[in-house]
Motif scaffolding. Structure first.
Motif, PDB file in Angstrom:
ATOM      1  N   GLN A 185       0.910  -1.280   0.104  1.00  0.00           N
ATOM      2  CA  GLN A 185       0.140  -0.053  -0.073  1.00  0.00           C
ATOM      3  C   GLN A 185       1.064   1.242   0.222  1.00  0.00           C
ATOM      4  OE1 GLN A 185      -2.535  -0.633   3.286  1.00  0.00           O
ATOM      5  NE2 GLN A 185      -4.369  -1.586   2.007  1.00  0.00           N
ATOM      6  N   ILE A 186       2.015   1.376   0.890  1.00  0.00           N
ATOM      7  CA  ILE A 186       2.681   2.429   0.866  1.00  0.00           C
ATOM      8  C   ILE A 186       3.545   2.562  -0.383  1.00  0.00           C
ATOM      9  CG2 ILE A 186       4.984   3.154   1.870  1.00  0.00           C
ATOM     10  CD1 ILE A 186       4.324   1.489   4.410  1.00  0.00           C
ATOM     11  N   ARG A 187       3.818   1.554  -1.073  1.00  0.00           N
ATOM     12  CA  ARG A 187       4.522   1.647  -2.614  1.00  0.00           C
ATOM     13  C   ARG A 187       3.607   2.019  -3.589  1.00  0.00           C
ATOM     14  NH1 ARG A 187       8.544   2.016   0.651  1.00  0.00           N
ATOM     15  NH2 ARG A 187       8.914   0.447   2.083  1.00  0.00           N
ATOM     16  N   THR A 188       2.368   1.614  -3.562  1.00  0.00           N
ATOM     17  CA  THR A 188       1.491   1.697  -4.602  1.00  0.00           C
ATOM     18  C   THR A 188       1.072   3.470  -4.344  1.00  0.00           C
ATOM     19  OG1 THR A 188       0.559  -0.331  -4.387  1.00  0.00           O
ATOM     20  CG2 THR A 188      -0.983   1.524  -5.300  1.00  0.00           C
ATOM     21  N   THR A 189       0.913   3.865  -3.256  1.00  0.00           N
ATOM     22  CA  THR A 189       0.778   5.211  -3.177  1.00  0.00           C
ATOM     23  C   THR A 189       1.821   6.279  -3.526  1.00  0.00           C
ATOM     24  OG1 THR A 189      -0.655   4.896  -1.058  1.00  0.00           O
ATOM     25  CG2 THR A 189       0.091   6.983  -1.356  1.00  0.00           C
ATOM     26  N   ALA A 190       2.924   5.567  -3.227  1.00  0.00           N
ATOM     27  CA  ALA A 190       4.093   6.521  -3.857  1.00  0.00           C
ATOM     28  C   ALA A 190       4.129   6.406  -5.397  1.00  0.00           C
ATOM     29  CB  ALA A 190       5.514   5.715  -3.324  1.00  0.00           C
ATOM     30  N   LEU A 191       3.893   5.299  -5.953  1.00  0.00           N
ATOM     31  CA  LEU A 191       3.716   5.020  -7.141  1.00  0.00           C
ATOM     32  C   LEU A 191       2.624   5.841  -8.200  1.00  0.00           C
ATOM     33  CD1 LEU A 191       4.595   3.472  -9.863  1.00  0.00           C
ATOM     34  CD2 LEU A 191       2.816   1.652  -9.492  1.00  0.00           C
ATOM     35  N   VAL A 242       7.074   5.717 -11.106  1.00  0.00           N
ATOM     36  CA  VAL A 242       7.778   4.720 -10.744  1.00  0.00           C
ATOM     37  C   VAL A 242       9.259   5.394 -10.021  1.00  0.00           C
ATOM     38  CG1 VAL A 242       9.722   2.901 -11.538  1.00  0.00           C
ATOM     39  CG2 VAL A 242       7.166   3.065 -12.731  1.00  0.00           C
ATOM     40  N   GLU A 243       9.575   6.641 -10.312  1.00  0.00           N
ATOM     41  CA  GLU A 243      10.690   7.278  -9.615  1.00  0.00           C
ATOM     42  C   GLU A 243      10.291   7.524  -8.313  1.00  0.00           C
ATOM     43  OE1 GLU A 243      12.109  10.538 -11.872  1.00  0.00           O
ATOM     44  OE2 GLU A 243      13.348   9.373 -12.932  1.00  0.00           O
ATOM     45  N   GLY A 244       9.110   7.990  -8.032  1.00  0.00           N
ATOM     46  CA  GLY A 244       8.405   8.050  -6.550  1.00  0.00           C
ATOM     47  C   GLY A 244       8.517   6.786  -6.066  1.00  0.00           C
ATOM     48  N   LEU A 245       7.950   5.700  -6.600  1.00  0.00           N
ATOM     49  CA  LEU A 245       8.014   4.392  -5.888  1.00  0.00           C
ATOM     50  C   LEU A 245       9.570   3.819  -5.580  1.00  0.00           C
ATOM     51  CD1 LEU A 245       7.255   1.163  -5.246  1.00  0.00           C
ATOM     52  CD2 LEU A 245       7.693   0.997  -7.683  1.00  0.00           C
ATOM     53  N   LEU A 246      10.543   4.026  -6.305  1.00  0.00           N
ATOM     54  CA  LEU A 246      11.791   3.837  -6.076  1.00  0.00           C
ATOM     55  C   LEU A 246      12.260   4.511  -4.763  1.00  0.00           C
ATOM     56  CD1 LEU A 246      13.392   2.961  -9.560  1.00  0.00           C
ATOM     57  CD2 LEU A 246      12.516   1.386  -7.783  1.00  0.00           C
TER      58      LEU A 246
END
Length: 330
Positions: free
Chosen positions: A162-168, A173-177
Protein backbone atom coordinates in the motif's frame (compact mmCIF):
# COMPACT_ATOMS: atom_id res chain seq x y z
CA UNK A 1 27.73 -0.49 -2.69
CA UNK A 2 25.39 -2.10 -5.21
CA UNK A 3 24.16 0.18 -8.00
CA UNK A 4 21.24 -0.97 -10.16
CA UNK A 5 21.17 0.99 -13.41
CA UNK A 6 17.86 1.74 -15.14
CA UNK A 7 16.99 2.70 -18.69
CA UNK A 8 13.62 4.18 -19.65
CA UNK A 9 12.48 0.66 -20.59
CA UNK A 10 13.47 -0.57 -17.12
CA UNK A 11 11.44 2.22 -15.52
CA UNK A 12 8.40 1.09 -17.50
CA UNK A 13 8.89 -2.58 -16.55
CA UNK A 14 9.55 -2.20 -12.83
CA UNK A 15 6.84 -3.73 -10.65
CA UNK A 16 6.07 -4.97 -7.14
CA UNK A 17 5.47 -8.66 -6.41
CA UNK A 18 1.77 -9.30 -5.64
CA UNK A 19 2.53 -11.32 -2.50
CA UNK A 20 5.45 -12.72 -0.48
CA UNK A 21 7.68 -15.01 -2.54
CA UNK A 22 7.53 -18.36 -0.69
CA UNK A 23 11.07 -19.49 -1.47
CA UNK A 24 12.67 -16.15 -0.66
CA UNK A 25 10.76 -16.16 2.64
CA UNK A 26 11.91 -19.71 3.27
CA UNK A 27 15.59 -18.95 2.65
CA UNK A 28 15.39 -15.80 4.76
CA UNK A 29 13.64 -17.74 7.57
CA UNK A 30 16.39 -20.37 7.48
CA UNK A 31 18.83 -17.51 8.08
CA UNK A 32 16.76 -16.39 11.07
CA UNK A 33 16.80 -19.90 12.56
CA UNK A 34 20.41 -19.13 13.41
CA UNK A 35 20.74 -16.04 15.63
CA UNK A 36 22.07 -12.97 13.86
CA UNK A 37 24.18 -10.23 15.50
CA UNK A 38 21.84 -7.82 17.26
CA UNK A 39 18.74 -9.75 16.19
CA UNK A 40 16.01 -9.77 18.83
CA UNK A 41 13.00 -9.53 16.51
CA UNK A 42 12.59 -13.25 15.92
CA UNK A 43 13.59 -14.60 19.31
CA UNK A 44 10.14 -15.94 20.23
CA UNK A 45 9.64 -17.41 16.76
CA UNK A 46 13.05 -19.10 16.97
CA UNK A 47 12.25 -20.65 20.37
CA UNK A 48 8.96 -21.98 18.99
CA UNK A 49 10.27 -23.24 15.67
CA UNK A 50 13.50 -24.82 16.94
CA UNK A 51 11.82 -27.76 18.73
CA UNK A 52 9.38 -28.27 15.83
CA UNK A 53 12.27 -28.48 13.35
CA UNK A 54 14.10 -30.99 15.57
CA UNK A 55 10.97 -33.11 16.00
CA UNK A 56 10.57 -33.30 12.22
CA UNK A 57 13.66 -35.57 12.16
CA UNK A 58 15.10 -34.15 8.94
CA UNK A 59 18.68 -35.10 9.88
CA UNK A 60 21.22 -34.94 7.05
CA UNK A 61 18.69 -33.41 4.66
CA UNK A 62 18.29 -30.38 6.92
CA UNK A 63 22.06 -30.11 7.38
CA UNK A 64 22.43 -29.95 3.60
CA UNK A 65 19.75 -27.26 3.27
CA UNK A 66 21.32 -25.16 6.05
CA UNK A 67 24.74 -25.56 4.43
CA UNK A 68 23.24 -24.22 1.18
CA UNK A 69 21.83 -21.15 2.96
CA UNK A 70 24.63 -19.63 5.04
CA UNK A 71 23.72 -16.55 7.03
CA UNK A 72 26.57 -14.52 5.56
CA UNK A 73 27.68 -14.25 1.96
CA UNK A 74 26.66 -16.12 -1.15
CA UNK A 75 23.96 -18.78 -1.39
CA UNK A 76 22.92 -20.57 -4.61
CA UNK A 77 20.64 -18.75 -7.02
CA UNK A 78 18.85 -21.97 -8.01
CA UNK A 79 17.10 -22.04 -4.61
CA UNK A 80 15.11 -18.94 -5.62
CA UNK A 81 13.69 -19.47 -9.11
CA UNK A 82 11.49 -16.80 -10.66
CA UNK A 83 8.61 -19.31 -10.87
CA UNK A 84 8.14 -19.15 -7.09
CA UNK A 85 6.30 -15.86 -7.50
CA UNK A 86 3.38 -18.07 -8.58
CA UNK A 87 3.48 -20.14 -5.37
CA UNK A 88 5.44 -22.70 -3.40
CA UNK A 89 4.79 -25.74 -5.59
CA UNK A 90 5.71 -24.03 -8.90
CA UNK A 91 8.86 -22.78 -7.17
CA UNK A 92 9.83 -26.24 -5.89
CA UNK A 93 9.15 -27.74 -9.31
CA UNK A 94 11.48 -25.13 -10.83
CA UNK A 95 14.18 -26.08 -8.29
CA UNK A 96 13.85 -29.76 -9.28
CA UNK A 97 14.03 -28.77 -12.96
CA UNK A 98 17.20 -26.68 -12.61
CA UNK A 99 19.75 -27.65 -15.30
CA UNK A 100 22.67 -29.70 -13.96
CA UNK A 101 25.16 -27.12 -15.24
CA UNK A 102 23.47 -24.35 -13.20
CA UNK A 103 23.44 -26.43 -9.99
CA UNK A 104 27.08 -27.45 -10.46
CA UNK A 105 28.09 -23.83 -11.13
CA UNK A 106 26.27 -22.52 -8.05
CA UNK A 107 27.64 -25.19 -5.71
CA UNK A 108 31.15 -24.76 -7.07
CA UNK A 109 30.92 -21.06 -6.26
CA UNK A 110 29.55 -21.79 -2.77
CA UNK A 111 32.35 -24.30 -2.08
CA UNK A 112 34.93 -21.54 -2.58
CA UNK A 113 33.85 -19.91 0.69
CA UNK A 114 32.87 -22.87 2.93
CA UNK A 115 33.04 -26.68 3.13
CA UNK A 116 29.92 -28.51 1.95
CA UNK A 117 28.45 -31.79 3.30
CA UNK A 118 28.65 -35.03 1.33
CA UNK A 119 25.11 -34.65 0.00
CA UNK A 120 26.22 -31.62 -2.01
CA UNK A 121 28.30 -33.86 -4.29
CA UNK A 122 25.25 -35.79 -5.48
CA UNK A 123 23.27 -32.57 -5.71
CA UNK A 124 25.98 -31.05 -7.92
CA UNK A 125 25.46 -33.87 -10.44
CA UNK A 126 21.75 -33.08 -10.67
CA UNK A 127 20.82 -36.42 -9.09
CA UNK A 128 16.96 -36.52 -9.27
CA UNK A 129 16.54 -38.33 -5.94
CA UNK A 130 18.75 -35.82 -4.10
CA UNK A 131 16.89 -32.92 -5.72
CA UNK A 132 13.54 -34.40 -4.68
CA UNK A 133 14.79 -34.90 -1.12
CA UNK A 134 15.99 -31.29 -1.09
CA UNK A 135 12.63 -29.89 -2.24
CA UNK A 136 10.76 -32.20 0.18
CA UNK A 137 12.89 -30.77 2.99
CA UNK A 138 12.20 -27.24 1.77
CA UNK A 139 8.46 -27.96 1.77
CA UNK A 140 8.58 -29.38 5.31
CA UNK A 141 10.57 -26.40 6.59
CA UNK A 142 8.12 -24.04 4.91
CA UNK A 143 5.18 -25.72 6.65
CA UNK A 144 6.93 -25.28 10.01
CA UNK A 145 8.55 -21.85 9.67
CA UNK A 146 6.15 -19.93 7.39
CA UNK A 147 2.67 -21.47 7.13
CA UNK A 148 1.61 -21.00 10.79
CA UNK A 149 2.53 -17.31 10.56
CA UNK A 150 1.20 -16.63 7.07
CA UNK A 151 -1.50 -14.19 8.21
CA UNK A 152 1.02 -11.92 9.96
CA UNK A 153 3.44 -12.11 7.03
CA UNK A 154 0.72 -11.37 4.44
CA UNK A 155 -0.56 -8.44 6.49
CA UNK A 156 2.87 -6.81 6.78
CA UNK A 157 3.60 -7.29 3.08
CA UNK A 158 0.16 -5.93 2.15
CA UNK A 159 0.78 -2.80 4.23
CA UNK A 160 4.13 -2.31 2.51
CA UNK A 161 2.51 -2.71 -0.92
CA UNK A 162 0.00 0.00 0.00
CA UNK A 163 2.87 2.36 0.84
CA UNK A 164 4.62 1.60 -2.47
CA UNK A 165 1.39 1.84 -4.47
CA UNK A 166 0.65 5.26 -2.99
CA UNK A 167 4.17 6.40 -3.86
CA UNK A 168 3.71 5.06 -7.40
CA UNK A 169 0.38 6.87 -7.83
CA UNK A 170 1.75 10.20 -6.63
CA UNK A 171 5.28 10.09 -8.05
CA UNK A 172 5.40 7.43 -10.75
CA UNK A 173 8.05 4.70 -10.73
CA UNK A 174 10.71 7.22 -9.61
CA UNK A 175 8.48 8.06 -6.63
CA UNK A 176 8.11 4.34 -5.91
CA UNK A 177 11.88 3.81 -5.94
CA UNK A 178 12.47 6.95 -3.86
CA UNK A 179 10.05 5.59 -1.22
CA UNK A 180 12.44 2.72 -0.46
CA UNK A 181 14.66 4.95 1.70
CA UNK A 182 16.56 4.52 3.97
CA UNK A 183 17.61 0.98 2.96
CA UNK A 184 18.28 2.22 -0.59
CA UNK A 185 17.97 5.47 -2.52
CA UNK A 186 17.22 6.61 -6.05
CA UNK A 187 19.74 8.88 -7.74
CA UNK A 188 20.02 9.88 -11.41
CA UNK A 189 18.79 6.62 -12.94
CA UNK A 190 20.42 4.37 -10.35
CA UNK A 191 19.01 2.54 -7.34
CA UNK A 192 21.84 2.54 -4.80
CA UNK A 193 22.21 0.07 -1.92
CA UNK A 194 24.95 1.55 0.30
CA UNK A 195 25.12 -1.35 2.79
CA UNK A 196 25.48 -4.08 0.17
CA UNK A 197 28.61 -6.19 0.88
CA UNK A 198 29.84 -6.14 -2.74
CA UNK A 199 30.86 -3.16 -4.83
CA UNK A 200 28.90 -3.99 -7.95
CA UNK A 201 26.99 -2.40 -10.80
CA UNK A 202 24.01 -4.23 -12.31
CA UNK A 203 22.56 -3.13 -15.66
CA UNK A 204 18.94 -4.16 -16.14
CA UNK A 205 19.19 -3.74 -19.93
CA UNK A 206 15.47 -3.22 -20.47
CA UNK A 207 14.32 -6.21 -18.40
CA UNK A 208 12.91 -4.12 -15.56
CA UNK A 209 13.10 -5.00 -11.87
CA UNK A 210 10.77 -7.07 -9.71
CA UNK A 211 10.62 -5.67 -6.16
CA UNK A 212 9.82 -8.41 -3.62
CA UNK A 213 8.82 -7.25 -0.12
CA UNK A 214 9.90 -9.80 2.49
CA UNK A 215 9.03 -10.32 6.15
CA UNK A 216 12.07 -12.42 7.06
CA UNK A 217 14.56 -10.25 5.19
CA UNK A 218 16.27 -8.38 8.02
CA UNK A 219 19.77 -7.08 7.38
CA UNK A 220 19.18 -5.39 4.03
CA UNK A 221 18.08 -5.88 0.42
CA UNK A 222 19.14 -9.08 -1.35
CA UNK A 223 19.42 -9.90 -5.03
CA UNK A 224 20.51 -12.82 -7.18
CA UNK A 225 24.23 -13.25 -7.83
CA UNK A 226 23.95 -14.10 -11.55
CA UNK A 227 23.23 -10.87 -13.48
CA UNK A 228 21.81 -12.88 -16.40
CA UNK A 229 18.85 -14.16 -14.34
CA UNK A 230 15.59 -12.15 -14.24
CA UNK A 231 16.39 -9.15 -12.01
CA UNK A 232 14.77 -9.17 -8.57
CA UNK A 233 15.38 -7.17 -5.41
CA UNK A 234 14.18 -8.56 -2.08
CA UNK A 235 13.82 -5.90 0.60
CA UNK A 236 12.64 -5.91 4.26
CA UNK A 237 9.18 -4.72 5.25
CA UNK A 238 8.43 -2.91 8.51
CA UNK A 239 7.85 -5.23 11.48
CA UNK A 240 6.59 -4.72 15.03
CA UNK A 241 9.19 -4.77 17.86
CA UNK A 242 8.42 -8.45 18.57
CA UNK A 243 7.99 -9.99 15.14
CA UNK A 244 5.63 -12.97 14.84
CA UNK A 245 4.09 -12.62 18.31
CA UNK A 246 2.72 -15.40 20.49
CA UNK A 247 -0.76 -15.00 19.03
CA UNK A 248 0.59 -16.23 15.70
CA UNK A 249 1.96 -19.52 17.03
CA UNK A 250 1.35 -22.77 15.14
CA UNK A 251 -2.26 -23.84 15.89
CA UNK A 252 -2.18 -26.23 18.86
CA UNK A 253 -5.44 -27.93 19.93
CA UNK A 254 -7.16 -26.96 16.68
CA UNK A 255 -4.30 -28.45 14.67
CA UNK A 256 -4.63 -31.71 16.59
CA UNK A 257 -8.39 -31.72 15.96
CA UNK A 258 -8.61 -30.96 12.24
CA UNK A 259 -4.98 -31.09 11.06
CA UNK A 260 -2.31 -28.39 10.69
CA UNK A 261 -3.13 -27.55 7.06
CA UNK A 262 -6.88 -27.17 7.66
CA UNK A 263 -6.18 -25.09 10.77
CA UNK A 264 -3.89 -22.86 8.68
CA UNK A 265 -6.65 -22.55 6.05
CA UNK A 266 -9.14 -21.40 8.71
CA UNK A 267 -6.58 -18.89 10.03
CA UNK A 268 -6.06 -17.54 6.49
CA UNK A 269 -9.78 -17.29 5.69
CA UNK A 270 -10.45 -15.51 8.98
CA UNK A 271 -8.29 -12.64 7.69
CA UNK A 272 -10.33 -12.24 4.46
CA UNK A 273 -12.32 -14.35 1.95
CA UNK A 274 -9.96 -16.09 -0.45
CA UNK A 275 -10.12 -18.09 -3.69
CA UNK A 276 -8.78 -21.63 -3.88
CA UNK A 277 -5.85 -20.53 -6.06
CA UNK A 278 -4.82 -17.73 -3.71
CA UNK A 279 -5.36 -19.99 -0.71
CA UNK A 280 -3.05 -22.63 -2.20
CA UNK A 281 -0.31 -20.03 -2.62
CA UNK A 282 -0.74 -18.70 0.90
CA UNK A 283 -0.55 -22.11 2.62
CA UNK A 284 2.15 -23.48 0.31
CA UNK A 285 0.09 -26.28 -1.25
CA UNK A 286 -1.13 -27.26 -4.71
CA UNK A 287 -4.51 -26.01 -5.92
CA UNK A 288 -5.82 -29.60 -5.87
CA UNK A 289 -4.76 -30.03 -2.23
CA UNK A 290 -6.30 -26.72 -1.21
CA UNK A 291 -9.53 -27.65 -3.02
CA UNK A 292 -9.67 -31.00 -1.22
CA UNK A 293 -9.22 -29.36 2.19
CA UNK A 294 -11.81 -26.64 1.52
CA UNK A 295 -14.31 -29.31 0.46
CA UNK A 296 -13.82 -31.16 3.76
CA UNK A 297 -14.06 -27.93 5.79
CA UNK A 298 -17.22 -26.93 3.92
CA UNK A 299 -18.81 -30.34 4.50
CA UNK A 300 -17.98 -29.99 8.22
CA UNK A 301 -19.75 -26.62 8.32
CA UNK A 302 -16.57 -24.67 9.10
CA UNK A 303 -16.43 -22.59 5.90
CA UNK A 304 -18.77 -21.43 3.15
CA UNK A 305 -17.95 -21.00 -0.53
CA UNK A 306 -19.81 -18.27 -2.39
CA UNK A 307 -19.65 -17.28 -6.06
CA UNK A 308 -18.48 -13.72 -6.79
CA UNK A 309 -18.78 -13.21 -10.55
CA UNK A 310 -16.24 -15.66 -11.99
CA UNK A 311 -14.58 -16.39 -8.63
CA UNK A 312 -15.49 -18.66 -5.75
CA UNK A 313 -14.55 -17.10 -2.40
CA UNK A 314 -14.16 -19.15 0.78
CA UNK A 315 -14.86 -17.67 4.22
CA UNK A 316 -15.27 -19.14 7.72
CA UNK A 317 -18.70 -19.81 9.23
CA UNK A 318 -19.67 -18.83 12.75
CA UNK A 319 -18.66 -22.33 13.84
CA UNK A 320 -15.27 -22.00 12.16
CA UNK A 321 -14.64 -18.66 13.85
CA UNK A 322 -15.73 -20.12 17.19
CA UNK A 323 -13.13 -22.89 16.81
CA UNK A 324 -10.42 -20.33 16.03
CA UNK A 325 -11.38 -18.21 19.03
CA UNK A 326 -11.41 -21.27 21.31
CA UNK A 327 -7.98 -22.24 20.01
CA UNK A 328 -6.63 -18.74 20.75
CA UNK A 329 -7.96 -18.95 24.31
CA UNK A 330 -6.27 -22.32 24.88
Amino acid sequence: MLRICFTSDDIARTRIAPAPDPLWELVMSLHMLRPQPGDLLFRHWRRTIGPAIRQAGLGERLRLLLALTPTVGYFPDFLNPYAAIHGLEPGLEAVRSTPKTAIHHDLQHLAQSRPLPRGARLLATGDPRTLTELTDTMRTCYSLTITPYQRTIDSAVSQDRQIRTTALCTGGVEGLLASLRPVMYWNSGQLCLPTHPRDQEVHLDGRGLLLIPSYFCLTGPVTLFDPDLPPVLVYPVAKPPDALPIGQRPPGALSALIGATRAAILETLAAHPTTTTDLARRIGASAATASEHTTILRQAGLITSDRDRNRKLHSPTALGLALLNANDRT
